[in-house]
Each structure stands twice: as C-alpha cells, then as structure tokens.
Design an enzyme around this catalytic site. Structure first.
Site, PDB file in Angstrom:
ATOM      1  N   HIS A  20       0.843  -1.201   0.000  1.00 12.38           N
ATOM      2  CA  HIS A  20       0.000   0.000   0.000  1.00 12.38           C
ATOM      3  C   HIS A  20       0.877   1.249   0.000  1.00 12.38           C
ATOM      4  O   HIS A  20       0.682   2.163  -0.824  1.00 12.38           O
ATOM      5  CB  HIS A  20      -0.918  -0.011   1.231  1.00 12.38           C
ATOM      6  CG  HIS A  20      -1.721   1.240   1.401  1.00 12.38           C
ATOM      7  ND1 HIS A  20      -3.036   1.354   1.001  1.00 12.38           N
ATOM      8  CD2 HIS A  20      -1.390   2.457   1.929  1.00 12.38           C
ATOM      9  CE1 HIS A  20      -3.477   2.576   1.260  1.00 12.38           C
ATOM     10  NE2 HIS A  20      -2.491   3.262   1.835  1.00 12.38           N
ATOM     11  N   GLU A  21       1.821   1.285   0.930  1.00 11.70           N
ATOM     12  CA  GLU A  21       2.709   2.449   1.004  1.00 11.70           C
ATOM     13  C   GLU A  21       3.594   2.537  -0.236  1.00 11.70           C
ATOM     14  O   GLU A  21       3.941   3.635  -0.673  1.00 11.70           O
ATOM     15  CB  GLU A  21       3.555   2.383   2.279  1.00 11.70           C
ATOM     16  CG  GLU A  21       2.759   2.431   3.575  1.00 11.70           C
ATOM     17  CD  GLU A  21       1.869   3.656   3.673  1.00 11.70           C
ATOM     18  OE1 GLU A  21       2.261   4.729   3.140  1.00 11.70           O
ATOM     19  OE2 GLU A  21       0.781   3.574   4.273  1.00 11.70           O
ATOM     20  N   HIS A  24       2.005   4.566  -2.905  1.00  7.82           N
ATOM     21  CA  HIS A  24       2.225   6.010  -2.771  1.00  7.82           C
ATOM     22  C   HIS A  24       3.632   6.382  -3.238  1.00  7.82           C
ATOM     23  O   HIS A  24       3.831   7.370  -3.952  1.00  7.82           O
ATOM     24  CB  HIS A  24       2.055   6.436  -1.307  1.00  7.82           C
ATOM     25  CG  HIS A  24       0.673   6.255  -0.774  1.00  7.82           C
ATOM     26  ND1 HIS A  24      -0.440   6.740  -1.412  1.00  7.82           N
ATOM     27  CD2 HIS A  24       0.231   5.652   0.364  1.00  7.82           C
ATOM     28  CE1 HIS A  24      -1.520   6.443  -0.698  1.00  7.82           C
ATOM     29  NE2 HIS A  24      -1.137   5.779   0.373  1.00  7.82           N
TER      30      HIS A  24
END
Length: 398
Positions: A20-21, A24
């Site tokens: 998920h990170e 980004h």
C-alpha cells in the site's frame, strides 16, 4: 499448523501494508516528488537504511505504515532542494493519483489473490443467484472425515416433500430465510424433525412440510461426531474457473466484495458498543470488527483445518477493507487528503467564474483539530478491538 497460519496471515497483512505504502512511493516518484521516508509501522525506529533521498525502515508498532512525501501540505517545512519537488505544487490530478496509489494497490492485491484461488481451488460463484433459491436437490449422508461425506442416492428430504429446483426460500417455521446459511443453521439443530418450509414458485407461495434426515457430522474443534438435521438443498455456492475465464470472474467477485465491505463500513460504528461489551463477557459478534490480532488468529484457525482457499480469500477481503477504509474522506486517511484536493479544485472553479485567480493550498493547520480527533478516535477504537481479540476473540469454529 495454527501458529503457522497466524504467522503467515500476519506476514500477509504486513506485506499488504508495505505494498500500500509502495503504491504512494512509486506514484510520487513517477510525478517527480521527493519521498523522504518509507516506513512500515509507527513509533520508535527498529531498523532503517537510506537509499538516495529516501530512508527505508521498520518501526516498533506494526499497526500500519507511512510514506513521507515532501510538501504534502503547504505548511510542511521544505529545504531549498525540496521546494520545486513539493507535492502541493504539482497538478491536482497527480496529487490525487499519489494519494490513490495505495488504495489501487490493495484492490489489485485482492484481484490477484482471487484470481489464483479461482484457478487453483474455488471461490464463491460470482455469477450465482444470491437470493436463497434452490439450485439443486440432493441426497443426504453421514460425514466420514473433515472434508468428505459418504455416497448416497435419491433427491433427499426436500425433494421427497415436493420442493423444486428454482423455488425461492421465504421462511422456515415462520422465520425469515435471507440466505442458505440461515436455513442450514436452523435445520442442523433439528435432526429427524419436521419443519415447515415456505417457498415462492413463480407467483405462487407454498407451504411445504419437510421431514429432515438425521445425519452424522464431525465437530471441527473436538473431532467428535454429532447428529445433525439435513434437508438436501444446495445452491451454486462455489465455483472454479480456467485461467482465461477466471479473469472476469475475479473482477466480478472483487466488485461484490467491495460492495459488501462498503456496507460493513457503514455499519462499523454501530458495532463498536458490542465490541466493548464483549471485553466484559458479552458474546462476541462474529461479523463484527477485528484487529490484526483477531484476523491473524482467524487465519490460524483456517490453516489448522487446511482451509487454504478461505485463508487467502480472507486476506483478499482484508485488502478490500484497507482500500475502502482509506477512502473515507476524513484526515488523516488518504481519502481526507483526496477530499481536500477536490475541495481546492471545486473552489477554484467557482473563483474562475467570479473572475478571480486560484485560492492557493488549503491551510492544513485549520484541519489539525479534525485530524487529531480522528487519529485519537481510531487509536481508541483500535485498542478496544485488540483487547477484545485477546480476551474474547472471534472463533470461526466454536
């Protein structure tokens, strides 16, 4: 095996958060933004290393992660080198793409997991009629081990009583039937009894008495056999697919999981009092929220019983939850940042109509009370759920 399952599921959660990170991080770099730190966990640093301009690390509290992008807000202190790379200076659509990067990754993880389970095992049939409708009349027989039942012939109790394929189940003994699970749980407790089944056949509603069979079942926890009621009704619940047909099936089922998860998020606040009550001895709601601890424990139960398909689908469902939860339009969640970006865009559109220039970045300092409140609320709720998962955990198998 239970400990192995807990470990693997906890690792799966950690990998999901890390990816998920990474969503980004990658999108930020694609659009020329400076990423200062990429960490899994919060709190004191356990380990870190620096590559280029980015510090990668692990923190002590494994309850999430963060990707620190220079200039996420206009109040973020910047060096002279970071100033032209600041996120808030980039076009609005690039900022939305960066804040959505982690959400998209979680959805992709869910799709990939679902695809491989559909090909290698089976998933809930995404094309099945989800109304409690009779898909097949079957005979009933005793269970011989954890996964198999003895051979049998005939149409079973429901078929003998006059139930037809395609009948829509309405109620049993006056109690509404919303799914096959409702009917299964009801009849299992009544071996050898007669129940009154109400069905809809076309425009006609019928009341059909069904004499249940009594069959032997095996308790998955104790391994002991017990007598259970059986009615001989099934629907097209599970399905496996070939490599090509699994692609649209996986997309369809992921969409169904997203809708169910969205409904669960809406109901989430109403389930918190039940979680708190369960800490003090009340019965735990199986459909209520669980923490990393509770989810990992459930994963351990599934592996202990070699139910790998359900294990992986639970991990896929968790990724859907992470994606949609982060879409909630409140800071400090990703959705809160996206909401601010769209506010700026809509505000500037109205300013153009009035002949005015852009209004500039939103002052995040004015949003800090909301941010602190939401962060504190999430922390408190998280602690309650974790305590409940320790003292009164959700048990999938009794």
């Amino acid at each position: 095996m239970g400990i192995l399952g807990v470990t693997i599921f906890a690792l799966g959660i950690a990998v999901s958060i890390a990816l998920h990170e990474a969503g980004h991080l990658v999108t930020a770099r694609v659009f020329g933004m400076r990423v200062r730190r990429y960490f899994i966990g919060f709190g004191p640093t356990l380990w870190s290393t620096k590559r280029g301009h980015t510090e990668y690390g692990l923190a002590a509290l494994p309850f999430g992660g963060f990707c620190d992008i220079a200039g996420m807000t206009a109040t973020d202190p910047l060096t002279a080198e970071e100033l032209p790379l600041a996120m808030y200076k980039k076009p609005w659509w690039q900022r939305v793409a960066v804040m959505s990067g982690g959400i998209v990754v979680n959805i992709l993880i869910a799709i990939v997991i679902t695809y491989f389970v559909a090909v290698l095992a089976a998933i809930p049939n995404p094309y099945a009629d989800r109304t409690p409708r009779v898909g097949e009349l079957s005979c009933t027989s005793d269970q011989v081990d954890a996964e198999n039942v003895a051979d049998c012939t005939g149409t079973g109790p429901a078929g003998r009583a006059g139930v037809h394929v395609g009948d829509e189940l309405i109620a049993v003994d006056g109690q509404r039937v919303d799914s096959f699970y409702d009917l299964r749980d009801y009849v299992m407790e009544r071996p050898g009894e007669t129940v009154n089944l109400e069905v809809r056949r076309g425009r006609e509603e019928l009341s059909i008495p069904v004499a249940l069979d009594s069959v032997q079942r095996i308790d998955p926890t104790s391994g002991q056999t017990f007598a259970a009621g059986a009615i001989g009704l099934t629907n097209d619940a599970m399905a496996s697919f070939g490599p090509l047909e699994a692609a649209p099936a996986s997309l369809r089922f992921t969409g169904q999981m997203m809708r169910a998860t969205a409904e669960g998020l809406v109901a989430f606040p109403g389930k918190i009092p039940g979680v708190v009550a369960s800490i003090f001895g009340a019965e735990r709601d199986v459909s209520g929220p669980v923490s990393v601890i509770g989810a990992s424990r459930a994963g351990g139960e599934l592996v202990e019983r070699s139910m790998w398909e359900m294990f992986w689908m639970m991990l896929a469902s968790l990724n859907i939850f992470l994606a949609l939860f982060n879409l909630v339009p409140l800071p400090p969640l990703d959705g809160g940042h996206i909401a601010v970006i769209f506010f700026e865009k809509i505000r500037d559109a109205f300013r153009r109509v009035r002949g005015l220039g852009p209004g500039g970045p939103v002052n995040y300092e004015k949003l800090m009370p909301v941010t602190y409140f939401m962060a504190s609320l999430l922390l408190v709720v998280g602690v309650f759920v974790m305590v409940a998962d320790v003292v009164n955990p959700v048990r999938l198998f009794g």
